[in-house]
Structure formats: C-alpha cells, structure tokens
Design a protein around this motif. Structure first.
Motif, PDB file in Angstrom:
ATOM      1  N   LEU A 100       4.387   1.599   9.539  1.00 37.81           N
ATOM      2  CA  LEU A 100       3.678   0.290  10.345  1.00 37.81           C
ATOM      3  C   LEU A 100       4.867  -0.287  10.358  1.00 37.81           C
ATOM      4  CD1 LEU A 100       0.583   0.491   8.881  1.00 37.81           C
ATOM      5  CD2 LEU A 100       0.478   1.210  10.740  1.00 37.81           C
ATOM      6  N   GLY A 101       5.038  -1.329  11.888  1.00 37.10           N
ATOM      7  CA  GLY A 101       5.998  -1.907  11.385  1.00 37.10           C
ATOM      8  C   GLY A 101       5.571  -2.805  12.147  1.00 37.10           C
ATOM      9  N   ASN A 102       6.189  -4.582  12.350  1.00 36.86           N
ATOM     10  CA  ASN A 102       6.924  -5.481  13.657  1.00 36.86           C
ATOM     11  C   ASN A 102       8.066  -6.135  13.345  1.00 36.86           C
ATOM     12  OD1 ASN A 102       5.970  -7.616  11.820  1.00 36.86           O
ATOM     13  ND2 ASN A 102       4.061  -7.584  11.916  1.00 36.86           N
ATOM     14  N   ALA A 103       8.396  -7.302  14.095  1.00 36.38           N
ATOM     15  CA  ALA A 103       8.917  -7.899  14.193  1.00 36.38           C
ATOM     16  C   ALA A 103       9.867  -8.405  12.849  1.00 36.38           C
ATOM     17  CB  ALA A 103       9.145  -9.586  15.287  1.00 36.38           C
ATOM     18  N   ASP A 104       8.685  -9.216  12.205  1.00 37.13           N
ATOM     19  CA  ASP A 104       7.905  -9.865  10.746  1.00 37.13           C
ATOM     20  C   ASP A 104       8.686  -8.784   9.766  1.00 37.13           C
ATOM     21  OD1 ASP A 104       7.714 -12.305  11.756  1.00 37.13           O
ATOM     22  OD2 ASP A 104       6.295 -11.099  12.057  1.00 37.13           O
ATOM     23  N   VAL A 105       8.017  -7.203   9.423  1.00 37.26           N
ATOM     24  CA  VAL A 105       8.351  -6.061   8.699  1.00 37.26           C
ATOM     25  C   VAL A 105       7.649  -5.293   8.837  1.00 37.26           C
ATOM     26  CG1 VAL A 105       5.575  -6.525   7.470  1.00 37.26           C
ATOM     27  CG2 VAL A 105       6.852  -6.025   6.011  1.00 37.26           C
ATOM     28  N   ARG A 106       8.383  -3.834   7.985  1.00 41.89           N
ATOM     29  CA  ARG A 106       8.407  -2.856   8.263  1.00 41.89           C
ATOM     30  C   ARG A 106       8.143  -1.749   6.875  1.00 41.89           C
ATOM     31  NH1 ARG A 106      12.442  -5.232  10.221  1.00 41.89           N
ATOM     32  NH2 ARG A 106      14.873  -4.391   8.705  1.00 41.89           N
ATOM     33  N   LEU A 107       7.376  -1.209   6.912  1.00 35.47           N
ATOM     34  CA  LEU A 107       6.478  -0.526   6.125  1.00 35.47           C
ATOM     35  C   LEU A 107       6.767   0.956   6.259  1.00 35.47           C
ATOM     36  CD1 LEU A 107       2.407  -1.951   5.777  1.00 35.47           C
ATOM     37  CD2 LEU A 107       4.504  -2.870   4.878  1.00 35.47           C
ATOM     38  N   SER A 108       7.860   1.177   4.649  1.00 40.46           N
ATOM     39  CA  SER A 108       8.031   2.957   4.673  1.00 40.46           C
ATOM     40  C   SER A 108       7.181   3.783   3.619  1.00 40.46           C
ATOM     41  CB  SER A 108       9.153   2.844   5.083  1.00 40.46           C
ATOM     42  OG  SER A 108      10.484   2.345   6.539  1.00 40.46           O
ATOM     43  N   TYR A 109       7.634   4.843   3.592  1.00 42.53           N
ATOM     44  CA  TYR A 109       7.465   6.047   2.117  1.00 42.53           C
ATOM     45  C   TYR A 109       8.186   6.311   2.145  1.00 42.53           C
ATOM     46  CZ  TYR A 109       4.109   8.587  -0.862  1.00 42.53           C
ATOM     47  OH  TYR A 109       3.485   8.658  -1.860  1.00 42.53           O
ATOM     48  N   ASN A 283       5.615 -14.828   7.206  1.00 42.30           N
ATOM     49  CA  ASN A 283       3.934 -14.010   8.936  1.00 42.30           C
ATOM     50  C   ASN A 283       3.698 -12.927   8.044  1.00 42.30           C
ATOM     51  OD1 ASN A 283       3.698 -16.044  11.286  1.00 42.30           O
ATOM     52  ND2 ASN A 283       5.721 -14.301  11.726  1.00 42.30           N
ATOM     53  N   PHE A 284       4.136 -12.819   7.257  1.00 39.05           N
ATOM     54  CA  PHE A 284       3.215 -11.387   5.827  1.00 39.05           C
ATOM     55  C   PHE A 284       2.862 -11.550   4.572  1.00 39.05           C
ATOM     56  CE2 PHE A 284       7.594 -10.678   4.836  1.00 39.05           C
ATOM     57  CZ  PHE A 284       7.099  -9.780   3.896  1.00 39.05           C
ATOM     58  N   VAL A 285       1.522 -11.530   3.775  1.00 40.26           N
ATOM     59  CA  VAL A 285       1.175 -11.858   2.596  1.00 40.26           C
ATOM     60  C   VAL A 285       2.163 -10.809   2.151  1.00 40.26           C
ATOM     61  CG1 VAL A 285       0.843 -13.984   3.040  1.00 40.26           C
ATOM     62  CG2 VAL A 285      -0.824 -12.069   2.464  1.00 40.26           C
ATOM     63  N   VAL A 286       1.660 -10.072   0.628  1.00 41.30           N
ATOM     64  CA  VAL A 286       1.444  -9.179  -0.505  1.00 41.30           C
ATOM     65  C   VAL A 286       0.563  -9.396  -1.159  1.00 41.30           C
ATOM     66  CG1 VAL A 286       2.801  -6.646  -2.059  1.00 41.30           C
ATOM     67  CG2 VAL A 286       4.147  -8.464  -0.166  1.00 41.30           C
ATOM     68  N   CYS A 287      -0.650  -8.310  -1.557  1.00 41.76           N
ATOM     69  CA  CYS A 287      -1.083  -8.863  -2.735  1.00 41.76           C
ATOM     70  C   CYS A 287      -1.314  -7.447  -3.869  1.00 41.76           C
ATOM     71  CB  CYS A 287      -2.581  -9.408  -2.453  1.00 41.76           C
ATOM     72  SG  CYS A 287      -3.213 -10.523  -0.977  1.00 41.76           S
ATOM     73  N   ASN A 288      -2.105  -7.441  -4.392  1.00 48.87           N
ATOM     74  CA  ASN A 288      -2.483  -6.314  -5.528  1.00 48.87           C
ATOM     75  C   ASN A 288      -4.014  -6.169  -6.148  1.00 48.87           C
ATOM     76  OD1 ASN A 288       0.698  -7.044  -7.519  1.00 48.87           O
ATOM     77  ND2 ASN A 288      -0.934  -7.595  -7.646  1.00 48.87           N
ATOM     78  N   PHE A 289      -3.982  -5.372  -6.152  1.00 50.30           N
ATOM     79  CA  PHE A 289      -5.365  -5.733  -6.513  1.00 50.30           C
ATOM     80  C   PHE A 289      -5.533  -4.756  -7.493  1.00 50.30           C
ATOM     81  CE2 PHE A 289      -6.156  -6.691  -1.992  1.00 50.30           C
ATOM     82  CZ  PHE A 289      -7.880  -7.205  -1.896  1.00 50.30           C
ATOM     83  N   VAL A 290      -5.738  -5.073  -9.135  1.00 52.73           N
ATOM     84  CA  VAL A 290      -5.253  -4.248 -10.250  1.00 52.73           C
ATOM     85  C   VAL A 290      -6.556  -3.734 -10.798  1.00 52.73           C
ATOM     86  CG1 VAL A 290      -3.335  -5.288 -10.452  1.00 52.73           C
ATOM     87  CG2 VAL A 290      -5.458  -6.698 -11.444  1.00 52.73           C
TER      88      VAL A 290
END
Length: 397
Positions: A100-109, A283-290
């Motif tokens: 997934l991606g936009n102008a602010d962030v890209r997610l890869s694997y 324009n984005f945040v990262v959270c973790n659910f532990v």
C-alpha cells in the motif's frame, strides 16, 4: 532522535583537525535533518565521503499504485507473496513488494535469506518491523542486531545493508516515510527526554556500539531518491567504502526497539488506539497492539467498538497471537486488514459479545493510520482475499 551517543574515535572539539596515528587527516561529515536546524551527527571518515566514480540508473522495485475503488475493506495475505523457492534470491532492498502507498508513506513486505546490496533511502526514514527471523544490519554508523519483534529505525540517507542470519527466513514489514519518523511528541519533555507516562524510554532503544571501519574501492550503493516525476533509483559507485568511519557522535543514528519493551496502557473500559502509538510521521502514525490485561469494568466490552475513521485509513498487520476482534473473518498470522476512511468497521458480530468478561488479550499487531487515502501496490493486489469485505454480514461476494 534527541539522545546523544558517541561511538569510536572522535576529537574533543567538533570541526577541528582529527588525525590518525601517522598524522593523516580524517574527513568530517555532518549528517543532519532539516538543514542545520534539527538532529544531526558528525562522522569521521578515512576517505572522502563524496568521492564518486560512477552514477547510473537503478530500476527500483515497482511503486505503482491503484486506487481503492470501489471503496471496500480488504484483507491481504502477505505470506502468499513469497514461496519458499524465492527466499534465496530475495533480499530486503531489491526484493520488497509494495503493499500500500500514498505520497506520505509506503508499506512493503519481503521474505528472504539473501544479503542485500548497500542501500540508501534518500526519500525519508524507514522503519522495518521483523515479523520473524534475525539479521545483522550493517550501517555507516556501525552494526545493529535485529531479531523477531524489533523495529529497526533507519534515518533518511543512512547507507546500510541487510545480512539475514539463522535457519529461518527473514520476514520484514517495511514502513517507508516521505520525511521523518519520531516518538509521539506527547511522550517527550520540551527537551526531548521520554516522560514518566511514556510506554517506553531511552533504555529500550539500542544503537550501534562500535564502528565497522570497512575498506574497499569502487563500492556500489543503490540510492532511492525523488525526482520531479516521482521516485527513482541511482546506482552510485564510491571510490572508497562508505563504512570507513572511525568514529561519530550526535543525536541522529539508526537504532532498534523491540515491541515487547512497549508497556501497554490499559483502563477500566476500552482504550482508543492512540494509547498504543509508538511512532509518528508526516500524515501517519504507527501503533502496536501487544499482549495485555484488558478492561477492568465488570460490564466492559474489551474488543473495539464499531468506528468510522472519517479522516484516516487504518492498516493492521497481524504478526502474533489471535486478534480477538477479527476472529472468524479469515484474518491470521501475516494478514493485513485495510479499513479505509469513509465508513464503519469493527469486531466480528460474535466477537463483540464473546469478549465480555475476558481479562487478557494475547495478540500482536502493528497498525499504521494514514491521513490521506492509501492505494494498492502490486503486492497488495496479488494477495487479496476477495471475500473479506462481506464477512460482517456473513456473506460472500
């Protein structure tokens, strides 16, 4: 980063002559963000850090995207993207596939066992979450050991390479910013120190402890950068090895943070996602659910209430345990759920009442919320479960 660190051989005063035992002058390099007005470090090289001998085009991995249209919730099964017979020919840099991606962030694997080439992302900071496996990450600042559950934070333009270790493959979930990534401001004092209410602190961040002092000539580095037409790649060849650093100090450097060092914030009733936040970018945040003890009120409903994120897309990567709210929807280890802004989502109908009285959730997930719509990359399109959007109604397309 706002935490001073000193590694290797540096002079007592910056911008002064620093020589080796035979009188040869080291070359000082300032690596800094936002011009000269933000975090920086000073590195001392044996050679000339700007000495290039060649520059040619590098075709970067596919970064084209397709809009989420018609708008729908989506389930992406990342473990389907890399069959076992591809691991030996895949590395974290050239083998990553855009989800997934936009102008602010890209997610890869990426799933790999191959060493990566030397690489520098000049478009923004990277966070790489290690779903499983381990690796040594060699950088211009020194080496990091990355293990399961680690976030590896790589500041913009940090030259580095990935060397997977161990028996299993390295499974890496990559968050690439167009800009910088930092801890949430509400966790920090006005001087940058973690406050007492923060769910992690400086002791949980692990940076390099020694420099590499590598040698070599005509060393190739792959560089991802911006042009007026978007992202591009250049293959640069340096006269001397970029890892020829003998020492450095400052507040800008790569580090690791393990998700299990995050101390969850809980309450009598369900707590909203901001309590799970670990990093933020533009324009984005990262959270973790532990894994955590959940709500204490006798009538509380521990799974999330149904909610419409009218200003953001919510992307959840499920990387451990059993995520209670989505049990029964097909979500499992290695899944990514895409819940776009614009309409409601929430727990499976049976999960809503089933959670009453539950005292502990054994789940592990990394969430990215964006404030501009995300589009699907080629990797995301290749591993979609087309039935997911209809699972709340118990139907199939």
């Amino acid at each position: 980063m706002a935490y001073y660190r000193r590694v290797g051989d540096v002079p007592p005063k910056r911008h002064t002559a620093h020589r080796d035992g035979e009188g040869r002058l080291y070359r000082e390099e300032l690596m800094g963000e936002e011009g000269f007005s933000s975090a920086s470090s000073l590195l001392y090289h044996r050679g000339v850090p700007s000495a290039l001998v060649d520059s040619t085009i590098w075709e970067i991995p596919d970064v084209a995207t397709t809009p989420n249209h018609p708008l729908r919730h989506r389930h992406l099964r990342l473990h389907e993207l890399f069959p076992k017979d591809t691991w030996a020919s895949t590395d974290v840099v050239t083998g990553r596939r855009l989800i997934l991606g936009n102008a602010d962030v890209r997610l890869s694997y990426a799933v790999c066992t191959a060493d990566s080439p030397l690489y520098r992302n000049a478009t923004g900071d990277e966070i790489v979450y290690i779903e499983s496996g381990e690796a040594t990450v060699e950088t211009i600042f020194g080496a990091l050991h990355a293990r399961q559950g680690d976030y590896v934070i790589l500041p913009t333009s940090t030259t580095h390479r990935w060397l997977p270790k161990g028996e299993g493959p390295l499974r890496a979930y990559i968050i690439e910013a167009t800009g910088h990534i930092a801890p949430p401001k509400r966790y920090l004092s006005r001087y940058g120190q973690f406050l007492e209410h923060a769910p992690y602190c400086e002791r949980d961040l692990h940076g390099p402890t020694d420099v590499l002092q590598a040698t070599g000539t005509d060393v190739e580095v792959l560089v991802k950068h911006r042009t007026s037409r978007g992202l591009a790649g250049t293959r640069m060849v340096y006269a001397e090895h970029p890892f020829d650093v003998v020492g450095w100090d400052g507040c800008l450097y790569p580090f690791t943070f393990n998700v299990h060092d995050f101390e969850p914030i809980t309450g009598r009733v369900h707590q909203p996602p901001p309590v799970h936040q670990v990093f933020e970018g533009n324009n984005f945040v990262v959270c973790n659910f532990v894994p955590r003890k959940v709500d204490y009120h006798p009538q509380s409903i521990p799974v999330p209430y149904y909610h419409s994120n009218v200003d953001s897309d919510e992307i959840m990567f499920y990387c451990g345990g059993n995520y209670e709210a989505r049990r029964g929807s097909g979500i499992g280890q290695g899944s990514v759920s895409v819940h776009p802004g614009g309409y409601a989502h929430g727990p499976q109908p049976l999960a809503y009442e089933r959670s009453i009285g539950v005292e502990f959730f054994d789940e592990l997930a990394v969430m990215v919320d964006t404030f501009r719509p995300l589009e699907l990359g080629e990797g995301g399109q290749a591993c979609e479960d087309p039935a997911y959007a209809w699972t709340w109604a118990g139907r199939h397309a």
